[in-house]
Write a protein that holds these residues in place. Structure first.
Motif, mmCIF file in Angstrom:
data_model
loop_
_atom_site.group_PDB
_atom_site.id
_atom_site.type_symbol
_atom_site.label_atom_id
_atom_site.label_comp_id
_atom_site.label_asym_id
_atom_site.label_seq_id
_atom_site.Cartn_x
_atom_site.Cartn_y
_atom_site.Cartn_z
ATOM 1 N N ILE A 313 43.109 28.898 49.851
ATOM 2 C CA ILE A 313 42.903 30.505 49.029
ATOM 3 C C ILE A 313 43.072 31.929 50.431
ATOM 4 O O ILE A 313 43.681 32.531 50.022
ATOM 5 N N ASP A 314 42.468 31.451 51.631
ATOM 6 C CA ASP A 314 42.754 32.645 52.918
ATOM 7 C C ASP A 314 44.442 32.595 53.084
ATOM 8 O O ASP A 314 45.068 33.296 52.818
ATOM 9 N N GLY A 315 44.630 31.327 52.981
ATOM 10 C CA GLY A 315 46.380 30.975 53.978
ATOM 11 C C GLY A 315 47.112 31.886 52.237
ATOM 12 O O GLY A 315 47.824 33.181 53.142
ATOM 13 N N PHE A 316 47.608 31.826 50.762
ATOM 14 C CA PHE A 316 47.589 32.208 49.779
ATOM 15 C C PHE A 316 47.938 34.131 49.785
ATOM 16 O O PHE A 316 48.714 34.680 49.552
ATOM 17 N N SER A 317 46.335 34.759 50.666
ATOM 18 C CA SER A 317 46.101 35.430 49.828
ATOM 19 C C SER A 317 46.979 36.213 51.019
ATOM 20 O O SER A 317 46.973 37.760 50.931
ATOM 21 N N LYS A 330 45.206 48.917 45.185
ATOM 22 C CA LYS A 330 44.320 48.114 44.177
ATOM 23 C C LYS A 330 43.870 47.042 44.878
ATOM 24 O O LYS A 330 43.224 45.709 44.628
ATOM 25 N N GLY A 331 45.059 46.255 44.308
ATOM 26 C CA GLY A 331 45.492 44.840 44.498
ATOM 27 C C GLY A 331 45.598 43.819 45.657
ATOM 28 O O GLY A 331 44.991 42.942 46.345
ATOM 29 N N LYS A 332 45.734 45.198 46.788
ATOM 30 C CA LYS A 332 45.402 44.762 48.542
ATOM 31 C C LYS A 332 44.005 45.077 48.449
ATOM 32 O O LYS A 332 43.144 43.604 49.254
ATOM 33 N N ILE A 338 39.250 38.679 48.593
ATOM 34 C CA ILE A 338 39.811 37.116 48.223
ATOM 35 C C ILE A 338 39.526 36.651 49.179
ATOM 36 O O ILE A 338 38.702 35.640 49.516
ATOM 37 N N ARG A 339 40.078 37.225 50.566
ATOM 38 C CA ARG A 339 39.852 36.518 51.680
ATOM 39 C C ARG A 339 38.666 36.840 52.444
ATOM 40 O O ARG A 339 37.922 35.288 52.824
ATOM 41 N N ALA A 340 37.944 37.672 52.789
ATOM 42 C CA ALA A 340 36.245 37.963 53.153
ATOM 43 C C ALA A 340 35.986 36.385 52.427
ATOM 44 O O ALA A 340 34.879 35.893 52.594
ATOM 45 N N ALA A 341 35.610 36.596 50.783
ATOM 46 C CA ALA A 341 35.331 35.403 50.548
ATOM 47 C C ALA A 341 35.118 34.422 50.560
ATOM 48 O O ALA A 341 34.100 33.846 51.015
ATOM 49 N N SER A 342 37.035 33.706 51.195
ATOM 50 C CA SER A 342 36.765 32.382 50.990
ATOM 51 C C SER A 342 36.486 32.555 52.774
ATOM 52 O O SER A 342 35.907 31.184 53.051
#
Length: 525
Positions: A313-317, A330-332, A338-342
């Motif tokens: 998840i972190d890598g694909f994000s 907004k997308g960024k 997502i990265r912070a949560a993972s």
């Protein structure tokens, strides 16, 4: 020839008369002087003396002139007849004369002797009375002393009897012939026999069931070796367990008995419970071992199976952020969240794994310099944020037996907390020290349980503090008393600290005032 014989005979008679006269006179002089004044006695002495003289003259006349000898013989015959007559008259009148002449004298003498005898008798009587009085006094005094001794002995016997009756133990005494000489009421109840049934009777005949048992063996050993013996044994006729103490004496044994049946039953029950508990512990240990294996498997799964998706998840994000340049802000923002949560999920997993390792790792205790450990961590914190000015007060040379790795984790979490919660304090101060337990002046309700150490260690700060109403949540995993925006954290650190303290046989608690700081107290075995 005849004349010669007559002269010899007269010579012998003359000598005899002289001897009789002399002996009578000497006897009267030595024994009965008062008879010398008696005319008859004097006449008798004179007559015997005259006869002696007459016979002597006849002997002399016969030698000188035979005619003169015949004349003196005639005179001598007359004197002899006169002497015989006087003697007959004397002996005839002696009784009456003695009464008339000697009676008063003898009476006076007898009265004198009687008075003297009476005086002597009175004196003897007085002496005897005095002796009787003295002896009676001595006997009364001796009887009084004897009564006192008997009274004291009776009181002593009564005191001993009262003492033996008041004790909770059953007691009986045996003499040298193994006969009962005393039995108290407790022994009567325990042995179920009255004193009348046992006194002066042999213990072996009254209790034949103990012959050949440990009772007889120990009784005889105490009597023979003069040593105190103590043992516990089951007495089948009474269906009781007895605790026995036997004390030897010069004339027998003193035996104390206790009914320990209830204690033996409790011990048996306790042994059974212990056996059951050991079985349950064994079963529980097996279950815990299986659970630990499952936990290890779960940890492995978390470490590998859960981390891999998080890394994806972190890598694909990150890949989307780098390659999709046409994404709007907004997308960024969504991808960054997502990265912070993972990443945070990864940190939580790492903390959980660390908490699990703390619980399962093997303890290796050694005498540690706690002050040195705290100084090293404080230095690392200052190097990480050199722009902060924080005063550290570290008590020197504080040592304790502890596991080096676990203690370092403990101090890292506590000092990191103090460092974090003083970040908004202008003059921050962090202190590490030790207090004797008796000098610790304030406790919360949680801190009043028994301690395993006489010393209490503490780390205090003057930071933000917390509300003591929520202190119960302080050491629970994932429980936080401040928001993430105010002070970041994951809520695992203090839970880890508590587990480390518990593994060292200690306790930990905290005192805090909002806006004035927090102090963590902990003990180590």
């Amino acid at each position: 020839m005849l004349s010669s014989l007559l002269l010899g005979a007269n010579s012998v008679i003359a000598v005899c008369y002289f001897a009789i006269s002399f002996l009578i006179f000497q006897g009267l002089r030595r024994g009965q002087k008062h008879l010398l004044k008696n005319p008859l006695v004097l006449a008798t002495v004179i007559i015997f003396f005259t006869c002696a003289v007459g016979h002597s003259v006849h002997v002399v006349g016969g030698i000188v002139d035979e005619q003169y000898s015949q004349l003196t013989m005639q005179v001598q015959v007359v004197v002899d007849l006169l002497t015989a007559s006087i003697a007959v008259i004397y002996f005839a009148l002696r009784r009456q004369y003695s009464l008339l002449v000697d009676g008063p004298l003898l009476l006076a003498q007898t009265q004198s002797q009687l008075a003297k005898a009476i005086a002597e008798l009175a004196q003897t009587k007085g002496n005897l009375e005095n002796a009787v009085v003295e002896r009676t006094t001595e006997l009364l005094h001796a009887n009084q002393q004897l009564d006192e001794l008997l009274g004291r002995e009776q009181k002593a016997r009564q005191a001993v009897t009262e003492l033996l009756e008041s004790i909770s133990d059953a007691f009986f005494a045996l003499d040298g012939d193994w006969r009962f000489t005393y039995i108290n009421s407790q022994a009567e109840n325990l042995l179920q026999r009255s004193p009348e049934e046992l006194l002066n009777r042999h213990v072996w005949s009254e209790f034949p069931a103990i012959v050949g048992t440990v009772f007889e063996r120990e009784y005889r050993r105490a009597a023979t070796e003069q040593v105190t013996v103590q043992f516990e044994e089951f007495l089948a006729p009474l269906d009781k367990w007895l605790g026995v103490r036997v004390y030897p004496a010069a004339n027998g044994l003193s035996v104390y008995l206790q009914d320990i049946t209830e204690r033996k039953q409790e011990q048996s029950l306790l042994q059974e419970l212990n056996h059951n508990l050991e079985q349950r512990v064994t079963e529980r240990t097996s279950q815990l071992a299986a659970a630990n294996k499952e936990l290890e498997a779960f940890s492995y799964s978390v470490s590998h199976d859960l981390r891999a998706p998080l890394r994806s998840i972190d890598g694909f994000s990150l890949a989307l952020l780098e390659r999709c340049t046409n994404l709007d802000e907004k997308g960024k923002h969504y991808l960054q969240r997502i990265r912070a949560a993972s990443q945070r999920m990864g940190e939580l997993i790492e903390e959980l794994l660390h908490l699990s390792r703390v619980t399962r790792s093997e303890m290796r205790l050694q005498n540690l310099d706690l002050s040195a450990v705290v100084r090293n961590i404080a230095s690392e914190l200052q190097q990480a944020q050199p722009e902060r000015v924080v005063e550290f007060a570290i008590a020197p040379d504080l040592t304790a037996p502890a596991d080096p790795q676990l203690i370092r984790v403990l101090f890292e979490n506590l000092l990191n907390n103090a460092w974090k919660f003083t970040s908004r304090t202008k003059s921050a101060r962090i202190e590490f020290g030790k207090l004797p337990l008796k000098q610790l002046k304030f406790f919360t309700e949680r801190s009043l349980s028994p301690f395993n150490s006489s010393n209490v260690y503490f780390i205090s700060d003057n930071g933000a503090g917390f509300d003591m109403a929520y202190a119960a949540k302080l050491f629970v995993a994932f429980q936080r008393l401040h928001s993430e925006d105010e002070f970041p954290g994951n809520g695992i650190g203090l839970a880890t600290v508590k587990r480390i303290v518990l593994r060292h046989g200690g306790q930990i608690w905290a005192e805090s005032i909002i806006g004035r700081g927090t102090t963590f107290f902990f003990t180590l075995r």
